[in-house]
Design a protein around this motif. Structure first.
Motif, PDB file in Angstrom:
ATOM      1  N   MET A   1       0.850  -1.195   0.000  1.00 13.15           N
ATOM      2  CA  MET A   1       0.000   0.000   0.000  1.00 13.15           C
ATOM      3  C   MET A   1       0.883   1.241   0.000  1.00 13.15           C
ATOM      4  N   PRO A   2       0.694   2.210  -0.951  1.00 12.57           N
ATOM      5  CA  PRO A   2       1.561   3.389  -1.021  1.00 12.57           C
ATOM      6  C   PRO A   2       1.537   4.211   0.258  1.00 12.57           C
ATOM      7  N   ALA A   3       2.623   4.941   0.486  1.00 14.60           N
ATOM      8  CA  ALA A   3       2.689   5.821   1.653  1.00 14.60           C
ATOM      9  C   ALA A   3       1.776   7.020   1.428  1.00 14.60           C
ATOM     10  N   ASP A   4       1.066   7.436   2.480  1.00  9.98           N
ATOM     11  CA  ASP A   4       0.150   8.566   2.330  1.00  9.98           C
ATOM     12  C   ASP A   4       0.546   9.762   3.185  1.00  9.98           C
ATOM     13  N   SER A   5       1.764   9.744   3.749  1.00  9.97           N
ATOM     14  CA  SER A   5       2.240  10.886   4.525  1.00  9.97           C
ATOM     15  C   SER A   5       3.758  10.830   4.614  1.00  9.97           C
ATOM     16  N   MET A   6       4.364  11.967   4.993  1.00  3.81           N
ATOM     17  CA  MET A   6       5.817  12.000   5.171  1.00  3.81           C
ATOM     18  C   MET A   6       6.248  11.039   6.267  1.00  3.81           C
ATOM     19  N   ALA A   7       5.487  11.028   7.382  1.00  4.48           N
ATOM     20  CA  ALA A   7       5.848  10.169   8.503  1.00  4.48           C
ATOM     21  C   ALA A   7       5.821   8.698   8.101  1.00  4.48           C
ATOM     22  N   GLU A   8       4.804   8.304   7.327  1.00  5.84           N
ATOM     23  CA  GLU A   8       4.712   6.893   6.927  1.00  5.84           C
ATOM     24  C   GLU A   8       5.833   6.523   5.969  1.00  5.84           C
ATOM     25  N   LEU A   9       6.172   7.405   5.036  1.00  7.28           N
ATOM     26  CA  LEU A   9       7.245   7.098   4.097  1.00  7.28           C
ATOM     27  C   LEU A   9       8.579   6.945   4.831  1.00  7.28           C
ATOM     28  N   ILE A  10       8.874   7.868   5.743  1.00  6.52           N
ATOM     29  CA  ILE A  10      10.107   7.767   6.529  1.00  6.52           C
ATOM     30  C   ILE A  10      10.114   6.482   7.339  1.00  6.52           C
ATOM     31  N   SER A  11       8.955   6.130   7.901  1.00 10.29           N
ATOM     32  CA  SER A  11       8.868   4.909   8.702  1.00 10.29           C
ATOM     33  C   SER A  11       9.161   3.676   7.855  1.00 10.29           C
ATOM     34  N   LEU A  12       8.645   3.621   6.632  1.00  7.29           N
ATOM     35  CA  LEU A  12       8.896   2.469   5.760  1.00  7.29           C
ATOM     36  C   LEU A  12      10.378   2.350   5.413  1.00  7.29           C
TER      37      LEU A  12
END
Length: 444
Positions: A1-12
């Motif tokens: 599932m694509p990242a939907d926020s900066m925090a989620e992308l950094i977390s991935l």
């Protein structure tokens, strides 16, 4: 599932799941860049410098965002924007962060809040290897807009002296502030400059809570002990700090601290509750450490620079220059510092509005025998390293709180290392402009 926020992308990226980012569309908060043999941006050319300065400034003039290097993006027929479709990790040697900082310093006004972050690709992936480079850009406050690039670019890719531009992130692309809007802003500014205005008192910096240090030192019985103090105070105190005594308030947080390790170097005292003290709290771990919170939220913490606290384990090493108990443990110092800011930045500062000031004070570190600190990690036996003595007896420095525990810990240690004539880069737990929690946790 694509990242939907900066925090989620950094977390991935932090958990080494770059493939989960595929399918994420470029937007007002993220831009993906694949990497050429010259790196994400070719800073050897005017065009490369302009592109980098323009991209960073555009995010700052919008809501902030991420430039994520190491992904190929492509526009699909069914999509409005380009999406990340392939991972392209690369070698760190393609990026010199000092050169990136130099470009921003020379070509962007004002100086922007930018962080450079590295993330590893999974080591067991047979299809790809390397790293991802993320440029995190903070939004420029409305009161300080607009940021501009101090050069324009000609059709042949050369800087045009005397020109400038104001880029703004717009969806997945960059727009530019129109000349009419620039003209209006300039005239509005001139009218404001020459209009009479009531004088406003500038906010005063947070006072140095020297008395709180003296009181805590006496309470802990540390009058004859070299002590490292950490302090945090609101620049404009507003009386009793909200939430001090609530059921899930600050007292509860002090009694149930979220520490990095169950038995590490921190400010938590097992089976001991904070004592009420003049509208605040005292958490006493005499004679090793202690923490005082005043009624307005100001925090003072004291750690003894002795073998049973900041010098933990160092009594086994003797460099032949004097008493063995005077050496500071790099690991104990770093973890105690980070734990202080994890507690204060996360649980005290948010309880009140306004700016805060952090302070670090090293008291009696230069008194014979002077405390010493060595570059690099703590030594393994036999003794290695060259410890440096403290060069002053009353070391007192302050800075505006950043609100980020890793960055504030870096600032504190930067000043502490200077006391010993060392650069903060000598600390093995740093990562550019912050203390790395991950690196610290690797240490056993």
């Amino acid at each position: 599932m694509p990242a939907d926020s900066m925090a989620e992308l950094i977390s991935l990226l932090s958990v080494k799941s770059p493939y989960a980012i595929l399918g994420t569309p470029e937007s007002e908060w993220v831009d993906f860049k694949s990497v050429s043999p010259k790196g994400p941006y070719d800073l050897s050319t005017d065009k490369g410098k302009f592109e980098f300065a323009k991209d960073v400034t555009a995010f700052a003039n919008a809501g902030g965002g991420l430039i994520v290097c190491g992904f190929k993006a492509k526009k699909r027929q069914s999509e409005l924007y380009e999406v990340a479709e392939k991972v392209t990790p690369f070698e760190k040697k393609l990026v010199n962060t000092d050169s990136y900082k130099d470009v921003l310093t020379e070509y962007v006004r004002p100086l922007l809040g930018v962080k450079f972050l590295w993330f590893d690709h999974p080591a067991d992936d047979p299809e790809a290897a390397g790293h991802y480079f993320v440029i995190e850009v903070s939004a420029l406050p409305d009161s300080e807009r607009w940021a501009l690039v101090t050069r324009g670019l000609s059709e042949n890719g050369q800087f045009v002296k005397g020109s400038w531009t104001v880029p703004i992130r717009n969806g997945d692309s960059t727009a530019y502030l129109a000349p009419d809007e620039v003209y209006r802003l300039m005239n509005d500014g001139l009218r404001t400059r020459y209009a009479p205005a009531p004088a406003a008192a500038a906010p005063e910096p947070a006072a140095d809570r020297a008395k709180a240090r003296e009181d805590l030192r006496a309470t802990l019985g540390m009058e004859e002990t070299p002590v490292l103090f950490f302090q945090s105070a609101p620049d404009q105190p507003h009386g009793l700090l909200p939430g001090m005594y609530a059921d899930d308030g600050l007292r509860h947080r002090l009694s149930h601290q979220d520490t990095l390790r169950p038995s590490g170097f921190n400010w938590s005292l097992a089976h001991k509750r904070p004592e009420s003290r003049e509208g605040g709290f005292l958490l006493s771990g005499a004679p090793r450490r202690g923490l005082l919170i005043e009624a307005d939220g100001a925090v003072t913490a004291a750690a003894a620079a002795t073998p049973d606290m900041l010098g933990w384990g160092m009594e086994h090493y003797n460099d032949g220059s004097g008493p063995r108990s005077r050496r500071i443990s790099v690991f104990a110092l770093t973890e105690m510092t980070l734990e202080y800011f994890r507690l204060v930045d996360q649980y005290v500062l948010p309880l009140t509005d306004g700016a805060w000031t952090h302070r670090v004070v090293a008291s009696d570190f230069g008194r014979p025998p002077a405390r010493t600190l060595g570059p690099g990690d703590d030594p393994d036996f036999p003794f290695q390293g060259s410890p440096q003595p403290a060069t002053g007896n009353n070391w007192n420095y302050a800075w505006k709180a950043l609100g980020d525990p890793e960055r504030d810990a870096y600032e504190a240690l930067r000043h502490i290392y200077a006391l010993f004539g060392l650069d903060i880069s000598a600390n093995p737990f740093t990562d550019i402009d912050r203390i790395s929690t991950a690196k610290l946790l690797e240490k056993r």
